[in-house]
Design a protein around this motif. Structure first.
Motif, PDB file in Angstrom:
ATOM      1  N   ALA A  38     -53.694 -42.272  19.373  1.00  0.00           N
ATOM      2  CA  ALA A  38     -54.389 -41.275  18.566  1.00  0.00           C
ATOM      3  C   ALA A  38     -55.902 -41.455  18.628  1.00  0.00           C
ATOM      4  CB  ALA A  38     -53.913 -41.346  17.116  1.00  0.00           C
ATOM      5  N   PHE A  39     -56.339 -42.696  18.809  1.00  0.00           N
ATOM      6  CA  PHE A  39     -57.778 -42.939  18.918  1.00  0.00           C
ATOM      7  C   PHE A  39     -58.323 -42.283  20.183  1.00  0.00           C
ATOM      8  CE2 PHE A  39     -61.494 -45.473  20.173  1.00  0.00           C
ATOM      9  CZ  PHE A  39     -62.240 -45.424  19.008  1.00  0.00           C
ATOM     10  N   ARG A  40     -57.639 -42.495  21.283  1.00  0.00           N
ATOM     11  CA  ARG A  40     -58.100 -41.925  22.556  1.00  0.00           C
ATOM     12  C   ARG A  40     -57.969 -40.406  22.572  1.00  0.00           C
ATOM     13  NH1 ARG A  40     -54.741 -46.079  24.318  1.00  0.00           N
ATOM     14  NH2 ARG A  40     -53.207 -44.544  25.028  1.00  0.00           N
ATOM     15  N   GLU A  41     -56.883 -39.907  21.999  1.00  0.00           N
ATOM     16  CA  GLU A  41     -56.586 -38.478  22.107  1.00  0.00           C
ATOM     17  C   GLU A  41     -57.297 -37.622  21.068  1.00  0.00           C
ATOM     18  OE1 GLU A  41     -52.365 -38.443  21.776  1.00  0.00           O
ATOM     19  OE2 GLU A  41     -52.053 -39.631  23.614  1.00  0.00           O
ATOM     20  N   GLN A  42     -57.599 -38.193  19.892  1.00  0.00           N
ATOM     21  CA  GLN A  42     -58.172 -37.391  18.817  1.00  0.00           C
ATOM     22  C   GLN A  42     -59.569 -37.854  18.408  1.00  0.00           C
ATOM     23  OE1 GLN A  42     -55.278 -37.404  15.603  1.00  0.00           O
ATOM     24  NE2 GLN A  42     -53.581 -37.161  17.031  1.00  0.00           N
ATOM     25  N   VAL A  43     -59.755 -39.160  18.265  1.00  0.00           N
ATOM     26  CA  VAL A  43     -61.026 -39.653  17.735  1.00  0.00           C
ATOM     27  C   VAL A  43     -62.130 -39.615  18.778  1.00  0.00           C
ATOM     28  CG1 VAL A  43     -62.197 -41.632  16.712  1.00  0.00           C
ATOM     29  CG2 VAL A  43     -59.863 -41.061  16.007  1.00  0.00           C
ATOM     30  N   VAL A  44     -61.854 -40.144  19.969  1.00  0.00           N
ATOM     31  CA  VAL A  44     -62.896 -40.183  21.002  1.00  0.00           C
ATOM     32  C   VAL A  44     -63.438 -38.795  21.312  1.00  0.00           C
ATOM     33  CG1 VAL A  44     -63.393 -40.752  23.407  1.00  0.00           C
ATOM     34  CG2 VAL A  44     -62.137 -42.372  21.982  1.00  0.00           C
ATOM     35  N   PRO A  45     -62.606 -37.776  21.494  1.00  0.00           N
ATOM     36  CA  PRO A  45     -63.163 -36.437  21.712  1.00  0.00           C
ATOM     37  C   PRO A  45     -64.002 -35.944  20.531  1.00  0.00           C
ATOM     38  CG  PRO A  45     -60.866 -36.499  22.376  1.00  0.00           C
ATOM     39  CD  PRO A  45     -61.126 -37.780  21.656  1.00  0.00           C
ATOM     40  N   ALA A  46     -63.643 -36.357  19.311  1.00  0.00           N
ATOM     41  CA  ALA A  46     -64.368 -35.888  18.127  1.00  0.00           C
ATOM     42  C   ALA A  46     -65.752 -36.518  18.008  1.00  0.00           C
ATOM     43  CB  ALA A  46     -63.555 -36.186  16.872  1.00  0.00           C
ATOM     44  N   ILE A  47     -65.899 -37.792  18.428  1.00  0.00           N
ATOM     45  CA  ILE A  47     -67.189 -38.473  18.266  1.00  0.00           C
ATOM     46  C   ILE A  47     -67.937 -38.645  19.579  1.00  0.00           C
ATOM     47  CG2 ILE A  47     -66.395 -39.677  16.192  1.00  0.00           C
ATOM     48  CD1 ILE A  47     -66.008 -42.175  17.822  1.00  0.00           C
ATOM     49  N   GLY A  48     -67.302 -38.320  20.699  1.00  0.00           N
ATOM     50  CA  GLY A  48     -68.009 -38.319  21.970  1.00  0.00           C
ATOM     51  C   GLY A  48     -68.044 -39.631  22.706  1.00  0.00           C
ATOM     52  N   ARG A  49     -67.449 -40.687  22.137  1.00  0.00           N
ATOM     53  CA  ARG A  49     -67.430 -41.974  22.816  1.00  0.00           C
ATOM     54  C   ARG A  49     -66.434 -42.891  22.127  1.00  0.00           C
ATOM     55  NH1 ARG A  49     -71.465 -41.829  19.159  1.00  0.00           N
ATOM     56  NH2 ARG A  49     -72.380 -43.725  18.240  1.00  0.00           N
ATOM     57  N   GLY A  50     -66.078 -43.969  22.814  1.00  0.00           N
ATOM     58  CA  GLY A  50     -65.202 -44.961  22.221  1.00  0.00           C
ATOM     59  C   GLY A  50     -66.027 -46.010  21.507  1.00  0.00           C
TER      60      GLY A  50
END
Length: 376
Positions: A38-50
């Protein structure tokens, strides 16, 4: 109530700060590693980076920076506000929040990576748990590569280690009398200091061993900060409130003097570098400070740490934190300002108020952006 989601790992500096705050406030949370799909699929796109930590609220709101996270909960109302009501305590808490990032990140990264051979098993296990075994070595190598930019060099290391021991001695003297910086509850200054003093310096085997041997009361404070309650039985019936009359203990003044010796001349040198950058780039208000979200520096500058010269990265985020000091000071009445200025002058920190910064740095959409320039 549905819990918030905290994306982070046990060995992460800023995750430790956020986790401790959630625990102290009784905010229900579930912690997940960044390897979670979920971090890779939802969070990273939302904040622009890991990047971690990230907090996701039940309504889907995503917050990335620890300052934003704590400010958001403070504004909503929490049982134990971390913002002291007294003007001096409040401004000084912001000063220590700044020092934790500008000063103690150097200490934390030095003791983690300069002593890698002595704690490789511990760190490899930690990074494998957060990133997966295949990515752990790559992440560790990247983190290790940041040392020169942070000012960890053969020339500065002796001063860094002497500084860490002095810091422990100062904090040990303070916690012999008080459970937290400003009394019986943690401030934003406590949470700021906890980041490096827990995740790196209080967990990694080499610096944690030094802390336990040299400063057991500091180690107890690290435990106390991670407890869900006040956790201060050794202080008897001590009130879980701020010190009365906005008082500032002499032990905190000594800590501030130590910070003043290490924040300058670095802040002065980086302020000059920022001015050169702004003159050359002429950034528009609201524009991102860097071309890519993962870029955290806008250039390098020659500076020094306790007399040892080194080349350091200029991070606009540092100026964002600095503004929190001066904004808090500006909100005080004239009597409080006079008292605070006297204290900062006495501890070598008056430059925080007097340095002319060429532009504000704000945060919007999970990144730093350029703010307004001072009126002519």
């Amino acid at each position: 109530m549905e819990p918030v989601i905290l994306y982070g790992v046990p060995h992460s500096l800023y995750t430790g700060k956020t986790r401790a705050y959630l625990r102290k406030q009784g905010i229900a949370y579930v912690e997940r590693a960044p390897s979670d799909p979920a971090f890779r699929e939802q969070v990273v796109p939302a904040i622009g980076r890991g990047i971690i930590p990230v907090v996701v609220l039940p309504d889907g709101t995503v917050m990335q920076d620890t300052v934003e996270i704590l400010d958001r909960f403070e504004a909503a109302g929490v049982p134990l506000s971390a913002i002291p009501p007294g003007a001096a305590q409040r401004v000084l808490a912001h000063v220590l929040e700044l020092y934790a990032v500008v000063g103690l990140t150097r200490h934390a990264m030095h003791y983690r990576w300069s002593y890698l051979d002595d704690q490789r098993g511990f760190l490899t296990d930690a990074f494998a748990g957060g990133s997966g075994p295949d990515a752990a070595a790559k992440v560790m190598a990247r983190m290790n590569s940041y040392l020169p930019m942070l000012g960890v060099t053969a020339e500065t290391i002796p001063a860094i280690e002497a500084s860490y021991e002095r810091l422990l001695d100062l904090l040990e003297a303070h916690f012999a009398q008080h459970p937290y910086l400003f009394g019986g509850r943690p401030s934003i200054g406590d949470y700021g200091l906890l980041g490096p003093l827990f995740a790196h310096l209080g967990r990694d085997p080499v610096p944690a061993g030094i802390m336990k041997r040299r400063a057991p009361k500091v180690f107890r404070w690290v435990e106390r900060m991670n407890a869900p309650d006040a956790d201060m039985p050794e202080y008897g019936d001590r009130s879980s409130d701020w010190l009365a009359d906005d008082s500032v203990p002499e032990t905190v003044e000594a800590l501030l003097a130590h910070a003043g010796e290490e924040l300058f001349p670095e802040l002065t040198d980086k302020c000059a570098a920022l001015a050169e950058h702004v003159d050359a780039a002429d950034p528009a208000e609201g524009a991102p400070v860097t071309a890519k979200p993962q870029q955290r520096v806008i250039g390098m500058v020659e500076t020094s740490f306790r007399g040892a010269r080194y080349s350091s990265g200029v991070q606009p985020y540092m100026f964002f934190l600095w503004q929190r000091v001066t904004d808090a000071f500006a909100a005080c009445d004239s009597d409080a300002q006079a008292r605070i200025r006297t204290l900062l002058e006495r501890t070598g920190l008056a430059g925080l108020l007097d340095a002319e910064r060429p532009i504000r740095v704000e945060r919007r959409d999970h990144i730093e952006t350029w703010g307004a320039r001072p009126a002519a």
